[in-house]
Design a protein around this motif. Structure first.
Motif, PDB file in Angstrom:
ATOM      1  N   SER A 148       0.835  -1.206   0.000  1.00 13.86           N
ATOM      2  CA  SER A 148       0.000   0.000   0.000  1.00 13.86           C
ATOM      3  C   SER A 148       0.868   1.254   0.000  1.00 13.86           C
ATOM      4  CB  SER A 148      -0.959   0.000   1.192  1.00 13.86           C
ATOM      5  OG  SER A 148      -0.270   0.112   2.423  1.00 13.86           O
ATOM      6  N   LYS A 149       2.019   1.211   0.679  1.00 16.31           N
ATOM      7  CA  LYS A 149       2.931   2.357   0.666  1.00 16.31           C
ATOM      8  C   LYS A 149       3.496   2.584  -0.731  1.00 16.31           C
ATOM      9  CE  LYS A 149       5.571   1.077   4.162  1.00 16.31           C
ATOM     10  NZ  LYS A 149       6.639   1.130   5.191  1.00 16.31           N
ATOM     11  N   LEU A 150       3.811   1.512  -1.444  1.00 15.77           N
ATOM     12  CA  LEU A 150       4.308   1.639  -2.809  1.00 15.77           C
ATOM     13  C   LEU A 150       3.229   2.225  -3.723  1.00 15.77           C
ATOM     14  CD1 LEU A 150       6.271  -1.721  -3.294  1.00 15.77           C
ATOM     15  CD2 LEU A 150       7.141   0.505  -2.549  1.00 15.77           C
ATOM     16  N   CYS A 151       1.991   1.802  -3.517  1.00 16.82           N
ATOM     17  CA  CYS A 151       0.881   2.327  -4.325  1.00 16.82           C
ATOM     18  C   CYS A 151       0.699   3.825  -4.087  1.00 16.82           C
ATOM     19  CB  CYS A 151      -0.411   1.580  -3.993  1.00 16.82           C
ATOM     20  SG  CYS A 151      -0.454  -0.144  -4.534  1.00 16.82           S
ATOM     21  N   ILE A 152       0.794   4.242  -2.836  1.00 15.95           N
ATOM     22  CA  ILE A 152       0.668   5.668  -2.510  1.00 15.95           C
ATOM     23  C   ILE A 152       1.804   6.449  -3.148  1.00 15.95           C
ATOM     24  CG2 ILE A 152       0.719   7.359  -0.632  1.00 15.95           C
ATOM     25  CD1 ILE A 152      -0.536   5.078   1.133  1.00 15.95           C
ATOM     26  N   MET A 153       3.025   5.936  -3.040  1.00 22.50           N
ATOM     27  CA  MET A 153       4.188   6.604  -3.622  1.00 22.50           C
ATOM     28  C   MET A 153       4.026   6.761  -5.131  1.00 22.50           C
ATOM     29  SD  MET A 153       8.211   5.504  -3.397  1.00 22.50           S
ATOM     30  CE  MET A 153       7.972   3.921  -4.196  1.00 22.50           C
ATOM     31  N   ASP A 154       3.601   5.716  -5.801  1.00 25.65           N
ATOM     32  CA  ASP A 154       3.475   5.777  -7.257  1.00 25.65           C
ATOM     33  C   ASP A 154       2.400   6.776  -7.676  1.00 25.65           C
ATOM     34  OD1 ASP A 154       4.390   4.513  -9.831  1.00 25.65           O
ATOM     35  OD2 ASP A 154       2.246   4.104  -9.984  1.00 25.65           O
ATOM     36  N   SER A 155       1.269   6.771  -6.990  1.00 21.60           N
ATOM     37  CA  SER A 155       0.186   7.691  -7.352  1.00 21.60           C
ATOM     38  C   SER A 155       0.567   9.146  -7.094  1.00 21.60           C
ATOM     39  CB  SER A 155      -1.093   7.345  -6.581  1.00 21.60           C
ATOM     40  OG  SER A 155      -1.682   6.173  -7.087  1.00 21.60           O
ATOM     41  N   ILE A 156       1.227   9.411  -5.969  1.00 21.67           N
ATOM     42  CA  ILE A 156       1.637  10.789  -5.683  1.00 21.67           C
ATOM     43  C   ILE A 156       2.698  11.236  -6.684  1.00 21.67           C
ATOM     44  CG2 ILE A 156       2.806  12.270  -4.001  1.00 21.67           C
ATOM     45  CD1 ILE A 156       1.326  10.831  -1.800  1.00 21.67           C
ATOM     46  N   GLY A 157       3.593  10.340  -7.076  1.00 22.35           N
ATOM     47  CA  GLY A 157       4.558  10.680  -8.115  1.00 22.35           C
ATOM     48  C   GLY A 157       3.875  11.061  -9.406  1.00 22.35           C
ATOM     49  N   CYS A 158       2.872  10.280  -9.814  1.00 20.51           N
ATOM     50  CA  CYS A 158       2.130  10.590 -11.043  1.00 20.51           C
ATOM     51  C   CYS A 158       1.370  11.906 -10.916  1.00 20.51           C
ATOM     52  CB  CYS A 158       1.176   9.451 -11.375  1.00 20.51           C
ATOM     53  SG  CYS A 158       2.009   7.930 -11.909  1.00 20.51           S
ATOM     54  N   LEU A 159       0.865  12.178  -9.711  1.00 21.98           N
ATOM     55  CA  LEU A 159       0.178  13.445  -9.455  1.00 21.98           C
ATOM     56  C   LEU A 159       1.126  14.615  -9.677  1.00 21.98           C
ATOM     57  CD1 LEU A 159      -2.334  14.980  -8.317  1.00 21.98           C
ATOM     58  CD2 LEU A 159      -1.383  14.568  -6.040  1.00 21.98           C
ATOM     59  N   PHE A 160       2.325  14.538  -9.120  1.00 25.01           N
ATOM     60  CA  PHE A 160       3.322  15.593  -9.316  1.00 25.01           C
ATOM     61  C   PHE A 160       3.753  15.676 -10.784  1.00 25.01           C
ATOM     62  CE2 PHE A 160       4.726  15.254  -4.648  1.00 25.01           C
ATOM     63  CZ  PHE A 160       3.969  16.374  -4.304  1.00 25.01           C
ATOM     64  N   GLY A 161       3.882  14.516 -11.434  1.00 22.96           N
ATOM     65  CA  GLY A 161       4.311  14.502 -12.825  1.00 22.96           C
ATOM     66  C   GLY A 161       3.363  15.236 -13.752  1.00 22.96           C
ATOM     67  N   ALA A 162       2.090  15.282 -13.371  1.00 26.50           N
ATOM     68  CA  ALA A 162       1.086  15.961 -14.201  1.00 26.50           C
ATOM     69  C   ALA A 162       0.960  17.444 -13.883  1.00 26.50           C
ATOM     70  CB  ALA A 162      -0.271  15.289 -14.015  1.00 26.50           C
ATOM     71  N   ARG A 163       1.687  17.914 -12.869  1.00 21.57           N
ATOM     72  CA  ARG A 163       1.460  19.277 -12.368  1.00 21.57           C
ATOM     73  C   ARG A 163       1.673  20.351 -13.420  1.00 21.57           C
ATOM     74  NH1 ARG A 163      -1.066  22.669 -11.337  1.00 21.57           N
ATOM     75  NH2 ARG A 163      -0.850  24.276  -9.755  1.00 21.57           N
ATOM     76  N   ASN A 164       2.636  20.171 -14.317  1.00 19.87           N
ATOM     77  CA  ASN A 164       2.944  21.216 -15.291  1.00 19.87           C
ATOM     78  C   ASN A 164       2.313  20.975 -16.658  1.00 19.87           C
ATOM     79  OD1 ASN A 164       4.603  22.802 -13.522  1.00 19.87           O
ATOM     80  ND2 ASN A 164       6.189  21.239 -13.732  1.00 19.87           N
ATOM     81  N   LEU A 165       1.403  20.018 -16.734  1.00 12.74           N
ATOM     82  CA  LEU A 165       0.687  19.785 -17.987  1.00 12.74           C
ATOM     83  C   LEU A 165      -0.389  20.848 -18.194  1.00 12.74           C
ATOM     84  CD1 LEU A 165       0.075  15.925 -17.774  1.00 12.74           C
ATOM     85  CD2 LEU A 165       1.854  17.106 -19.076  1.00 12.74           C
TER      86      LEU A 165
ATOM     87  N   ALA B 242      -7.628  12.739  -8.840  1.00 10.87           N
ATOM     88  CA  ALA B 242      -7.785  11.528  -9.645  1.00 10.87           C
ATOM     89  C   ALA B 242      -7.535  11.815 -11.118  1.00 10.87           C
ATOM     90  CB  ALA B 242      -9.185  10.940  -9.449  1.00 10.87           C
ATOM     91  N   SER B 243      -8.024  12.952 -11.595  1.00 11.30           N
ATOM     92  CA  SER B 243      -7.802  13.321 -12.997  1.00 11.30           C
ATOM     93  C   SER B 243      -6.319  13.472 -13.295  1.00 11.30           C
ATOM     94  CB  SER B 243      -8.534  14.629 -13.319  1.00 11.30           C
ATOM     95  OG  SER B 243      -9.930  14.492 -13.151  1.00 11.30           O
ATOM     96  N   LEU B 244      -5.588  14.101 -12.380  1.00  9.27           N
ATOM     97  CA  LEU B 244      -4.171  14.348 -12.618  1.00  9.27           C
ATOM     98  C   LEU B 244      -3.321  13.094 -12.405  1.00  9.27           C
ATOM     99  CD1 LEU B 244      -3.693  17.927 -11.109  1.00  9.27           C
ATOM    100  CD2 LEU B 244      -4.139  17.242 -13.481  1.00  9.27           C
ATOM    101  N   ILE B 245      -3.676  12.247 -11.446  1.00  3.87           N
ATOM    102  CA  ILE B 245      -2.917  11.011 -11.246  1.00  3.87           C
ATOM    103  C   ILE B 245      -2.928  10.170 -12.509  1.00  3.87           C
ATOM    104  CG2 ILE B 245      -2.938   8.779 -10.037  1.00  3.87           C
ATOM    105  CD1 ILE B 245      -3.853  10.340  -7.518  1.00  3.87           C
ATOM    106  N   ASN B 246      -4.045  10.166 -13.221  1.00  2.85           N
ATOM    107  CA  ASN B 246      -4.181   9.358 -14.431  1.00  2.85           C
ATOM    108  C   ASN B 246      -3.800  10.099 -15.702  1.00  2.85           C
ATOM    109  OD1 ASN B 246      -6.665   8.267 -16.609  1.00  2.85           O
ATOM    110  ND2 ASN B 246      -5.178   6.813 -15.794  1.00  2.85           N
ATOM    111  N   ALA B 247      -3.482  11.385 -15.602  1.00  7.78           N
ATOM    112  CA  ALA B 247      -3.289  12.213 -16.795  1.00  7.78           C
ATOM    113  C   ALA B 247      -2.190  11.691 -17.712  1.00  7.78           C
ATOM    114  CB  ALA B 247      -2.996  13.660 -16.399  1.00  7.78           C
ATOM    115  N   LEU B 248      -1.096  11.183 -17.154  1.00 15.50           N
ATOM    116  CA  LEU B 248       0.029  10.706 -17.956  1.00 15.50           C
ATOM    117  C   LEU B 248      -0.106   9.237 -18.366  1.00 15.50           C
ATOM    118  CD1 LEU B 248       2.975  12.293 -15.923  1.00 15.50           C
ATOM    119  CD2 LEU B 248       2.276  12.937 -18.236  1.00 15.50           C
ATOM    120  N   ASP B 249      -1.156   8.569 -17.917  1.00 10.47           N
ATOM    121  CA  ASP B 249      -1.315   7.121 -18.114  1.00 10.47           C
ATOM    122  C   ASP B 249      -0.070   6.375 -17.637  1.00 10.47           C
ATOM    123  OD1 ASP B 249      -2.508   4.713 -18.838  1.00 10.47           O
ATOM    124  OD2 ASP B 249      -3.334   5.576 -20.659  1.00 10.47           O
ATOM    125  N   PHE B 250       0.458   6.823 -16.490  1.00 15.04           N
ATOM    126  CA  PHE B 250       1.675   6.281 -15.904  1.00 15.04           C
ATOM    127  C   PHE B 250       1.374   5.637 -14.551  1.00 15.04           C
ATOM    128  CE2 PHE B 250       6.429   7.795 -15.779  1.00 15.04           C
ATOM    129  CZ  PHE B 250       6.853   6.512 -16.059  1.00 15.04           C
TER     130      PHE B 250
END
Length: 458
Positions: free
Chosen positions: A29-46, A79-87
């Protein structure tokens, strides 16, 4: 009279506790949280993130020392931003983390809880969401109706209900309310249509609906508790041909579906990950500069769906089409472009060399007989101008649950996505905070950090 399915789910939500979760489930569950928050940050400048900021400008309410978004609207955004990169993460179906993690982060901004409480809610969210997803059966190879957000709304509902400490009866009502209001199954247009769009999986609406369902149940609203059963049940609403009710309710609290969640090494649709990996590897084997290569041929044998639009589309016009374009993803990988936001930069979407590489790819469908055993397997065959022929077969892509990504690689992915938004030092500090989440007495510092890094809070 046996309990309804909503009541069975409600009992699980109410009874699950951090103390009985296996250590490997807590760690996952910690890995899942880390991955989703990373994807959230990755979408920040889109561009879509800036659109979201503009949309939400008038939706804030004053809070103690910070402007807070309504938790449902906050979940919509995240949720929209976590999935934005399809990552974001993958399961047998869908991307469960987008709705579960978004709901948990958004609810926690309004409620004090410990790290253990937060992890508990995330596990509950994944378990409910994934079980509903795998219970939906499709008898035909090409669905008429399809939509992950339709069922992923339950992950948001369960996570929010757990953080709100709803009892079993209230949680059952929340699930029933969510089922009655889940977004329609629209993927056959938003993803598989002629022009894939930013609407994609409707995860924003799914997360918002789930959070609101829990809050409505807490306020006393009721839903149809029999909404899963019978020929007019939720599975019909979701476009399925049948429902495996046993798979939906069996082994709650003893077998954990979160263990079957995987993480993506490439920012593109899960269906084309094997093809991308095979092509990247065969170019590495050849030891040639893909940007300078001439008179080469590249054949890709992949599942039939990958050989058809939108997955076979060359030179996609925007990032939404590019996420489902196998030729574009292959070109980015063999050219050595880091997966993430760079894959969808305008310069790469219009790049002559990237386009030329896409033009030489020939897709050939795998036989239907092979699909049952290895549904996503793909191979690449590279013909070089000097007469050499190199091949690479990828039966199971890196990052799939059965072929897990190294934890160090997942951490690298997180830091690479987070650093452009919050900086290298803060990314490392956040990674440490996530790794020690289990012992945190409060999640508020984490939530404030994530929300503050999204600039407009919550």
């Amino acid at each position: 009279m046996p309990p309804s399915i909503t009541q069975t789910i409600g009992e699980y939500i109410g009874e699950e506790s951090f103390s009985r979760l296996p250590p490997e489930v807590i760690h996952k569950s910690k890995l899942c949280i880390m991955d989703s928050i990373g994807c959230l940050f990755g979408a920040r400048n889109l561009p879509v993130s800036r659109m979201m900021d503009s949309f939400l400008t008038d939706n804030y309410a004053a809070g103690p020392g910070v402007r807070l978004l309504d938790p449902g609207m906050s979940a919509f955004r995240k949720a929209s931003l976590i999935n934005a990169l399809d990552f974001d993460d993958i399961y047998e179906k869908g991307h469960p983390g987008a709705t579960v993690i978004a709901a948990a982060l958004s609810m926690t901004a309004h409620r004090e809880c410990s790290g253990a409480d937060f992890l508990e809610a995330v596990v509950v969210g994944y378990e409910v969401s994934c079980r509903v997803g795998i219970s939906l059966l499709h008898r035909t190879p090409r669905k008429t109706l399809h939509g992950h957000g339709t069922w992923q709304t339950f992950g948001a509902t369960a996570a929010a209900a757990k953080l709100m400490r709803l009892d079993a009866g209230q949680a059952a009502q929340a699930i029933a309310i969510a089922a009655a209001n889940a977004p329609v199954a629209s993927v056959m247009k938003t993803v598989y249509g002629k022009a894939p769009s930013m609407a994609k999986n409707n995860f924003g609406a799914a997360a918002q609906t789930g959070v609101n369902a829990a809050r409505l149940a807490a306020a006393g609203f009721e839903g149809p508790l029999d909404i899963f059963e019978g020929q007019t049940g939720f599975w019909r609403m979701a476009g399925a041909d049948d429902c495996d009710f046993g798979r939906l309710t069996r082994s709650f609290g003893s077998i954990y579906e979160i263990s079957k969640v995987g993480f993506k090494p490439f920012s593109c649709c899960r269906l084309i990950q094997n093809s991308v990996q095979a092509c990247r590897d065969v170019f590495t084997m050849a030891g040639i500069d893909a940007a300078a290569s001439e008179r080469i041929k590249l054949g890709v044998t992949a599942p039939p769906i990958v050989c058809e639009p939108p997955f076979s589309t060359v030179r996609p016009k925007d990032m939404w089409a590019a996420q489902f374009s196998a030729p574009h993803a292959i070109a980015m990988a063999v050219l050595g472009v880091e997966p993430g936001p760079d894959w969808f930069a305008e310069d790469w979407l219009r790049h002559d060399i990237a386009g030329s590489l896409q033009d030489i790819i020939e897709f050939m469908p795998r036989s239907a007989r092979d699909l049952f055993r290895e549904p996503h397997a793909a191979s690449a065959c590279l013909h070089l101008h000097d007469g050499r022929v190199l091949e690479k077969y990828v039966p199971l892509a890196d990052g799939e649950a059965a072929n897990p990504m190294q934890e160090s690689a997942l951490e690298t992915k997180f830091l690479r996505l987070a650093s452009p938004t919050v900086g290298d030092k803060a990314s490392l500090e956040l990674l440490d905070r996530l790794q020690n989440l289990k012992s945190a007495t409060s999640v508020q510092p984490l939530v404030r950090f994530v929300s503050g890094s999204m600039s407009t809070a919550a």
